[in-house]
Design a protein around this motif. Structure first.
Motif, short mmCIF file in Angstrom:
data_model
loop_
_atom_site.label_atom_id
_atom_site.label_comp_id
_atom_site.label_asym_id
_atom_site.label_seq_id
_atom_site.Cartn_x
_atom_site.Cartn_y
_atom_site.Cartn_z
N LEU A 122 0.82 -1.21 0.00
CA LEU A 122 0.00 0.00 0.00
C LEU A 122 0.85 1.25 0.00
O LEU A 122 0.54 2.23 -0.70
CB LEU A 122 -0.94 -0.02 1.21
N THR A 123 1.94 1.24 0.76
CA THR A 123 2.79 2.43 0.83
C THR A 123 3.38 2.78 -0.52
O THR A 123 3.30 3.93 -0.98
CB THR A 123 3.91 2.20 1.86
N SER A 124 3.94 1.81 -1.21
CA SER A 124 4.51 2.06 -2.52
C SER A 124 3.43 2.40 -3.54
O SER A 124 3.64 3.23 -4.43
CB SER A 124 5.31 0.84 -2.99
N ALA A 125 2.27 1.75 -3.43
CA ALA A 125 1.19 2.02 -4.37
C ALA A 125 0.69 3.45 -4.25
O ALA A 125 0.41 4.12 -5.25
CB ALA A 125 0.05 1.04 -4.14
N VAL A 180 -6.49 2.55 10.53
CA VAL A 180 -6.66 2.77 9.09
C VAL A 180 -6.00 4.08 8.69
O VAL A 180 -5.26 4.15 7.70
CB VAL A 180 -8.15 2.77 8.73
N TRP A 181 -6.26 5.14 9.45
CA TRP A 181 -5.65 6.44 9.10
C TRP A 181 -4.13 6.37 9.23
O TRP A 181 -3.41 6.94 8.40
CB TRP A 181 -6.20 7.53 10.02
N GLN A 182 -3.64 5.68 10.24
CA GLN A 182 -2.19 5.59 10.43
C GLN A 182 -1.52 4.82 9.31
O GLN A 182 -0.40 5.15 8.90
CB GLN A 182 -1.89 4.94 11.78
N ARG A 183 -2.18 3.79 8.79
CA ARG A 183 -1.58 3.01 7.73
C ARG A 183 -1.59 3.74 6.38
O ARG A 183 -0.87 3.36 5.47
CB ARG A 183 -2.29 1.66 7.59
N MET A 184 -2.43 4.76 6.26
CA MET A 184 -2.44 5.56 5.04
C MET A 184 -1.31 6.60 5.03
O MET A 184 -0.92 7.09 3.97
CB MET A 184 -3.78 6.27 4.89
N VAL A 185 -0.80 6.94 6.20
CA VAL A 185 0.18 8.04 6.31
C VAL A 185 1.48 7.73 5.58
O VAL A 185 1.98 8.59 4.83
CB VAL A 185 0.42 8.37 7.79
N PRO A 186 2.12 6.55 5.74
CA PRO A 186 3.42 6.34 5.08
C PRO A 186 3.36 6.51 3.56
O PRO A 186 4.29 7.06 2.97
CB PRO A 186 3.79 4.90 5.47
N MET A 228 1.25 8.43 1.85
CA MET A 228 1.06 9.84 1.52
C MET A 228 2.34 10.64 1.75
O MET A 228 2.66 11.54 0.97
CB MET A 228 -0.10 10.41 2.34
N VAL A 229 3.06 10.31 2.80
CA VAL A 229 4.35 10.97 3.02
C VAL A 229 5.35 10.55 1.95
O VAL A 229 6.13 11.37 1.45
CB VAL A 229 4.88 10.64 4.44
N GLY A 230 5.33 9.28 1.58
CA GLY A 230 6.23 8.81 0.52
C GLY A 230 5.95 9.46 -0.81
O GLY A 230 6.87 9.70 -1.60
N ALA A 231 4.68 9.78 -1.09
CA ALA A 231 4.36 10.46 -2.34
C ALA A 231 5.05 11.81 -2.43
O ALA A 231 5.47 12.23 -3.52
CB ALA A 231 2.84 10.63 -2.46
N VAL A 232 5.19 12.49 -1.31
CA VAL A 232 5.83 13.81 -1.30
C VAL A 232 7.35 13.68 -1.21
O VAL A 232 8.09 14.44 -1.84
CB VAL A 232 5.28 14.66 -0.14
N ASN A 233 7.83 12.74 -0.43
CA ASN A 233 9.28 12.64 -0.22
C ASN A 233 10.01 12.02 -1.41
O ASN A 233 11.12 12.47 -1.75
CB ASN A 233 9.57 11.82 1.03
N THR A 254 7.12 17.79 7.51
CA THR A 254 6.68 16.61 6.77
C THR A 254 5.29 16.86 6.19
O THR A 254 4.36 17.18 6.93
CB THR A 254 6.65 15.38 7.69
N VAL A 255 5.17 16.71 4.88
CA VAL A 255 3.91 16.93 4.17
C VAL A 255 3.38 15.58 3.72
O VAL A 255 4.12 14.75 3.18
CB VAL A 255 4.12 17.86 2.96
N ALA A 256 2.09 15.34 3.95
CA ALA A 256 1.42 14.12 3.49
C ALA A 256 0.43 14.52 2.40
O ALA A 256 -0.40 15.42 2.61
CB ALA A 256 0.69 13.43 4.64
N GLY A 257 0.51 13.88 1.26
CA GLY A 257 -0.36 14.29 0.15
C GLY A 257 -0.54 13.20 -0.88
O GLY A 257 0.06 12.13 -0.80
N LYS A 258 -1.37 13.48 -1.87
CA LYS A 258 -1.65 12.55 -2.97
C LYS A 258 -1.89 13.35 -4.24
O LYS A 258 -2.64 14.33 -4.23
CB LYS A 258 -2.87 11.69 -2.67
#
Length: 566
Positions: free
Chosen positions: A245-248, A358-364, A366-371, A384-388
């Motif tokens: 999920l994180t990479s996706a 559920v919200w916590q597992r979505m965070v990595p 979204m952070v990875g998308a920005v980083n 740290t910005v979390a986004g999509k």
């Protein structure tokens, strides 16, 4: 008659002479043949070298020609295309020769055949050049049309921005958002994900009253639904599946979310989209607001694209802002309010029945998308910005989106950017949001993720011992390096964490280590206290008064001036 030699001897001598002659002639012929073959091989080698050099020169010229053609919009013809053109020319030449021969009613001479072949080849070259000229003209016309559409759209957006109602908007946030968007066709929504306060809506016509295809930002809904319905396993890692999920989320992988959505089904997806506020008005205090649109399962509807490309959905930037705010605040779907009141009563439309895991597992993701993923242009080294991100074709042209919140530890801003046309390509909305975060970092940002060592050095031990002794004696006199209000009770208070990229002290609190903690390194966090902003929108660091310790005070030791002093 008698012979000097017998007849038999003469025959033997003749045969022997013939054999010698044949062997001698064969030897000479072999030498000549080897020399001629050597000369032939040498000539062929020289010829091949010349041909290779000529081919290299031709290839270089062809490369330059191909570069010029690519700049003009023409692509190099493939080998299959070359063969097809040659076959077409050969058929045309054969047909032309047959027609000429029938017309003359006699066989063609060699000169006539050559002239006719040249004529057909020349006509084919002219036709090919004319076709290329028409294709180039069509390409330039398409570019001109797109530029005209973009110019008209940008002029329309500037007109909408000029007509925005600025009554209750924050002037600093609006100025930063307008400058970040620039002369581009888009809209920006900046709000507080905790209270629902809307600081600014740039281009309110698009931000509140027009629907857009959410594109890949719908993957946030798919991911939340997949986690809540246990379609995405808890122990999912990149080693157990092709992609997790994180990479996706970070790389916006379409097949992953199509697979998850197919297991969810159409009805579950629409149900979670409604729960997250899509397909209904947000309830903002504005004159008119578009409710958006949810997909309908009609014949011919490609269901799997609904989970990755958002086919059938239409959302407003304000709806995306409330959606990402719910992810930031732990599941509270807020009613946005455009207000400048000092204290705002938070209005919660509903509390989503979704666990915090559920919200916590979505965070990595979204952070990875920005980083490191598709939203890298929104990266802010100070927080740290979390986004999509999202980019697709909708409403007759390209649509680009970016929905996000920051800082990660204690969210203060939720920024949604949507652009159309040429401005939607290359993740331009993420760049706009990144500019807004960086420009407002002095006011809303909070450094995060600093690792603070709890092992005290010698000077820190002395300060801690002095504080402990002063607390036991009831004396609150400060020692060097401590504030006037720090005592033993707050010696173990947490400190703001700072990003590894840029480490700087936070104005909220001064770091203080506890002597009770030894030899450990841990992450420490502190909630952000609300600060009263000065009238000129500038931030000043608070000064902490210090006192010189009394050298004769009981329970205190003088601080060593030299490190090696006993």
């Amino acid at each position: 008659m008698t012979y000097p030699f017998p007849l038999q001897l003469r025959r033997i001598a003749f045969i022997f002479f013939i054999i010698l002659s044949l062997s001698f002639s064969a030897d000479i012929f072999g030498k000549k043949r080897s020399s001629s073959s050597g000369r032939g091989r040498s000539a062929r080698s020289q010829k091949s070298k010349k041909a290779t050099a000529r081919n290299r020169r031709t290839s270089r010229r062809g490369g330059r020609t191909y570069a010029r053609s690519s700049r003009r919009g023409r692509s190099r013809m493939s080998a299959r295309g070359v063969r097809r053109q040659r076959q077409l020319v050969a058929r045309e030449q054969s047909a032309a020769l047959s027609a000429l021969q029938r017309r003359l009613r006699r066989p063609l001479t060699r000169r006539e055949r050559a002239a006719e072949l040249r004529r057909v080849a020349s006509r084919h070259r002219r036709d090919l050049l004319e076709a290329r000229r028409r294709a180039e003209a069509a390409r330039l016309a398409a570019i001109a049309r797109q530029r005209a559409i973009d110019a008209a759209m940008r002029n329309e957006v500037q007109t909408f921005i000029a007509n925005d109602d600025l009554t209750n908007e924050d002037p600093e946030v609006r100025r930063v958002a307008v400058n970040a968007l620039g002369n581009h066709a888009g809209t920006v929504v900046v709000m507080d994900p905790i209270t629902g306060r809307v600081y600014a809506v740039v281009n309110q016509e698009w931000g509140l009253r027009r629907g857009f295809k959410p594109c890949s930002t719908i993957k946030l809904v798919t991911g939340v639904a997949g986690l809540a319905e246990n379609v995405i396993p808890v122990n999912e890692t990149a080693s157990t599946v092709r992609i997790d999920l994180t990479s996706a989320l970070a790389h916006s992988d379409n097949p992953y979310f199509q697979r998850v959505g197919s297991q969810l089904g159409f009805d579950k997806m629409v149900e979670y989209a409604k729960d997250l506020g899509l397909g209904e008005k947000t309830g903002a205090n504005v004159n008119y607001e578009f409710a958006g649109r949810l997909p309908e399962n009609k014949p011919g509807f490609v269901e799997r694209r609904m989970f990755s490309h958002a086919d059938g959905f239409e959302v407003t930037p304000m709806q995306l802002g409330t959606l990402v705010s719910a992810m930031a605040n732990g599941g509270k779907l807020l009613t946005p309010q455009i207000s400048r009141a000092p204290k705002l009563n938070t209005k919660v439309r509903r509390q989503l029945d979704i666990s915090s895991d559920v919200w916590q597992r979505m965070v990595p993701g979204m952070v990875g998308a920005v980083n490191y993923g598709s939203g890298r242009r929104a990266y802010d080294p100070l927080q740290t910005v979390a986004g999509k991100t999202g980019t697709c074709i909708g409403q007759g042209g390209w649509v680009g989106l970016f929905t996000s919140y920051a800082p990660l530890v204690s969210p203060r801003l939720a920024v949604v950017v949507i652009t159309q046309g040429t401005d939607a390509r290359h993740h331009f909305p993420a760049a706009v949001a990144g500019t807004i975060y960086r420009e407002l970092n002095h006011r809303f940002g909070t450094p995060t993720n600093m690792q603070v060592a709890d092992t005290l050095d010698d000077e820190e031990k002395e300060v801690a011992d002095a504080e402990e002794a002063a607390a036991e004696n009831g004396d609150t006199t400060t020692t060097p390096g401590s504030t006037a209000t720090e005592t033993k009770q707050n010696a173990t208070a947490t400190v703001p964490s700072i990003s590894p990229a840029v480490a700087q002290p936070s104005p909220q609190a001064a770091p203080t280590q506890s002597p009770a903690l030894r030899g450990t390194v841990k992450r420490v966090l502190m909630p952000i206290e609300k600060r009263n902003e000065p009238a000129n929108n500038t931030t000043t660091l608070p000064t902490t008064p210090t006192k010189t310790p009394d050298q004769n005070a009981p329970g205190q030791r003088p601080r060593r001036t030299q490190p090696n002093q006993p």
